[in-house]
Design a protein around this motif. Structure first.
Motif, PDB file in Angstrom:
ATOM      1  N   ILE A  13       2.324  22.112  -2.495  1.00  0.00           N
ATOM      2  CA  ILE A  13       2.641  21.184  -1.406  1.00  0.00           C
ATOM      3  C   ILE A  13       3.800  20.313  -1.858  1.00  0.00           C
ATOM      4  O   ILE A  13       3.758  19.693  -2.912  1.00  0.00           O
ATOM      5  N   GLY A  37       0.807  -1.218   0.000  1.00  0.00           N
ATOM      6  CA  GLY A  37       0.000   0.000   0.000  1.00  0.00           C
ATOM      7  C   GLY A  37       0.834   1.258   0.000  1.00  0.00           C
ATOM      8  O   GLY A  37       0.298   2.359  -0.048  1.00  0.00           O
ATOM      9  N   LYS A  38       2.161   1.088   0.065  1.00  0.00           N
ATOM     10  CA  LYS A  38       3.022   2.265   0.021  1.00  0.00           C
ATOM     11  C   LYS A  38       3.612   2.389  -1.365  1.00  0.00           C
ATOM     12  O   LYS A  38       3.811   1.402  -2.062  1.00  0.00           O
ATOM     13  N   ARG A  39       3.946   3.616  -1.718  1.00  0.00           N
ATOM     14  CA  ARG A  39       4.678   3.791  -2.962  1.00  0.00           C
ATOM     15  C   ARG A  39       6.110   3.352  -2.742  1.00  0.00           C
ATOM     16  O   ARG A  39       6.581   3.254  -1.611  1.00  0.00           O
ATOM     17  N   GLU A  93       6.129  28.432  -5.592  1.00  0.00           N
ATOM     18  CA  GLU A  93       4.858  29.070  -5.932  1.00  0.00           C
ATOM     19  C   GLU A  93       3.875  28.840  -4.792  1.00  0.00           C
ATOM     20  O   GLU A  93       3.911  27.813  -4.120  1.00  0.00           O
ATOM     21  N   GLU A 132       6.560  17.281  -1.069  1.00  0.00           N
ATOM     22  CA  GLU A 132       6.866  16.099  -0.281  1.00  0.00           C
ATOM     23  C   GLU A 132       8.019  15.422  -1.011  1.00  0.00           C
ATOM     24  O   GLU A 132       7.809  14.834  -2.067  1.00  0.00           O
ATOM     25  N   ASN A 192      19.548  14.796 -11.744  1.00  0.00           N
ATOM     26  CA  ASN A 192      19.802  14.946 -13.168  1.00  0.00           C
ATOM     27  C   ASN A 192      20.477  16.261 -13.519  1.00  0.00           C
ATOM     28  O   ASN A 192      21.328  16.312 -14.378  1.00  0.00           O
ATOM     29  N   PHE A 193      20.043  17.317 -12.860  1.00  0.00           N
ATOM     30  CA  PHE A 193      20.569  18.621 -13.234  1.00  0.00           C
ATOM     31  C   PHE A 193      21.483  19.203 -12.168  1.00  0.00           C
ATOM     32  O   PHE A 193      21.714  20.406 -12.128  1.00  0.00           O
TER      33      PHE A 193
END
Lengths: 424, 144
Positions: free
Chosen positions: B131, B39-41, B127, B133, B112-113
């Motif tokens: 939000i 259930g977690k990413r 901006e 995370e 990457n940058f």
């Protein structure tokens, strides 16, 4: 199979190694300061299955990352964006563009034939200057009306939005506001637009988007020439202050000889009368919905036939004037010949002139503005008013309505006897 | 399994004062380690570990540098025993890094940058209403 990209040297020569992607304005996004990631031989081209240099970038805030999907050879063959596979010039699907330009492009789809074809195309492109599209497209570059009407002129950034959150659709998204995907209702899965595939879009077959655009084109409003063949007048609306008679003449002379141009500045419209019907028809075809003069989009319609105007006028007159006819009058007098003002070339009676509103039968036009939409064009003979109606009209403005004027004799109308200039 | 002790020396004075808190954090860490990932990413899996690691280091750092509640011996013992992360504490002493969430977030070579993590961007520069995370440790902004 070699384990790393660098170690695989089989047929390495036709691996694409490019410095810059071929992209459309929309895919690049609105930010001119763009960072891109480049990965040499990062993926296989989704059309020709050869490794190519993948570019990946974010086309602006709150947009999803995009990457190139097909190799540059494939993109150059069809002159399409490497990412969205829409035409680079018109922003249209391949199928629509090919149909509009009448290109028959039979690209082979089997493996070996495809390889051979790619090889030939690459050789051909190496000879090309690299500015103009190659292949069948380069030969058939005649902008068609369909392309101009359907083409996108401004970038459409909505295409770069994130995809719809699949968790949210199932009601399981726990990320809430923070979720970078769109929390929106998905489109109807039965919608043909929901079933697209990159190969079909590239080869220009069974493309639902193209079908939609073609339908839109066929259902676009068209200007039907009226049945009355005597009508040779076009109504031009929305002139504003910037467009005058000269501008109209400069534009419309190309379609044929113009008999008259009659600008009604009050209504911001004009009537352009051609000498031939054919000229009027070409003019209406060529200018309907696309005529822009001095930045104003002009509205083109056909003029109305004289018959319609006559009936309209009769109705109006009937309700306006309930005057007693002059007793014992010998019917309508013949209208005086027109040679006084305009008939320089001794032409026969001209085809009836059409106006949007009814024409005043007589009387100085400045006195009856609400009755009159535009002065009759010069050179147009006013039709003889219907006999029963003609004598009923008091000189306008002389007496208020509902007052005493019971009789009106034709001779009271100064215009009729040629005492005043035909309204200019 | 108890934590492996690096030295045979008994802990310095004051250890018994901080021990219960450290035990509690340790228990929480065990729980986070055994927590199921379902259930977690993918990126979410390590966030609780990073958070507890930060909390533990922060506890020692505060006791020594802010509240001056523990002795230098005890502080150095904690660093030596890897109870507090000395690299992270070293960053906290630098201006602008006072609240740094983890060391991965300032590792510019991993991006990457060549940039820092999104949580290192000050709120005023982001901006409005965005939000954040971060994917490394789930930090919601550690730069003022």
């Amino acid at each position: 199979m070699a384990s790393s990209k660098g170690a695989n040297t089989y047929n390495r020569q036709n691996w694409e190694d490019s410095e810059f992607p071929i992209l459309c304005q929309t895919c690049l996004g609105d930010n001119p300061y763009l960072r891109m990631m480049k990965e040499p031989y990062g993926k296989e081209c989704k059309i020709c299955a050869r490794p190519f240099t993948v570019f990946r970038w974010c086309p602006g805030a709150r947009m999803r990352f995009k990457k190139t999907e097909v190799c540059q050879t494939c993109s150059k063959i069809k002159n399409v964006c490497q990412t969205c596979l829409l035409d680079l010039e018109y922003g249209l699907p391949v199928q629509v563009r090919d149909a509009a330009l009448k290109i028959q492009d039979n690209m082979p789809k089997s493996d070996v034939n495809k390889e051979y074809y790619q090889q030939n195309m690459e050789r051909e492109m190496a000879l090309n200057d690299g500015v103009n599209p190659s292949g069948a497209l380069g030969k058939a570059m005649a902008p068609s009306d369909m392309l101009l009407k359907l083409a996108r002129t401004t970038p459409y950034y909505k295409r770069n939005r994130p995809h719809i959150c699949s968790f949210w659709v199932k009601g399981e998204c726990k990320r809430g506001e923070e979720c970078p995907y769109r929390h929106e209702k998905p489109t109807d899965p039965d919608d043909p637009l929901a079933d697209q595939n990159i190969k079909d879009r590239f080869y220009g077959m069974n493309d639902p988007v193209a079908d939609k655009l073609m339908n839109r084109y066929t259902s676009m409003p068209k200007l039907e020439p009226p049945e009355d063949r005597t009508i040779t007048t076009l109504y031009v609306g929305g002139l504003g202050d910037k467009v005058g008679e000269t501008e109209l003449k400069d534009y419309f002379y190309q379609f044929g000889e113009i008999r008259s141009i009659n600008v009604v500045s009050k209504q911001q419209c004009a009537f352009v009368q051609f000498t031939t019907r054919a000229a009027a028809e070409t003019a209406s075809e060529k200018s309907f919905n696309k005529l822009i003069i001095n930045g104003r989009r002009l509205n083109i319609k056909w003029g109305k036939s004289q018959g319609q105007i006559g009936t309209e006028r009769e109705e109006k007159e009937e309700e306006r004037h309930n005057l007693a006819p002059v007793p014992g009058l010998p019917g309508a007098l013949p209208i005086p010949p027109e040679e006084i003002s305009n008939n320089f070339f001794n032409l026969g009676p001209m085809p009836p002139m059409q106006l949007r509103g009814p024409m005043p039968p007589r009387g100085p036009p400045h006195m009856i503005p609400m009755f009159m939409r535009g002065p009759p064009p010069p050179g147009v003979r006013l039709p003889p008013p219907p006999p029963g109606m003609m004598p009923l009209r008091p000189p306008p403005g002389v007496m208020p309505r509902g007052h005493v004027p019971q009789m009106h004799y034709p001779s009271q109308d100064p215009n009729r006897m040629g005492a005043t200039m035909q309204n200019r | 399994m108890p934590k492996v002790k690096r030295s045979r020396k008994p802990p310095p004075d004051g250890w018994e004062l901080i021990e219960p808190t450290l035990d509690e954090l340790e228990a929480k860490m065990r729980e986070a380690e055994t927590d199921p990932h379902e259930g977690k990413r993918k990126v979410e899996a390590l966030w609780p570990i990073f958070r507890l690691h930060h909390q533990r280091s922060r506890y020692i750092y505060d006791l020594f540098y802010r509240r001056k509640a523990i002795s230098r011996e005890l502080y150095e013992y904690c660093l030596k025993e890897n109870i507090a992360d000395k690299n992270l504490i070293a960053k906290w002493k630098k201006q602008g890094y006072e609240n740094l969430c983890c060391l991965r977030c300032i590792q510019a070579r991993d991006t990457n940058f060549g940039t820092n993590c999104i949580c290192r961007v000050p709120k005023s520069k982001l901006e409005a209403g965005k939000i954040v995370e971060c994917i490394h440790c789930g930090c919601r902004g550690c730069s003022g």
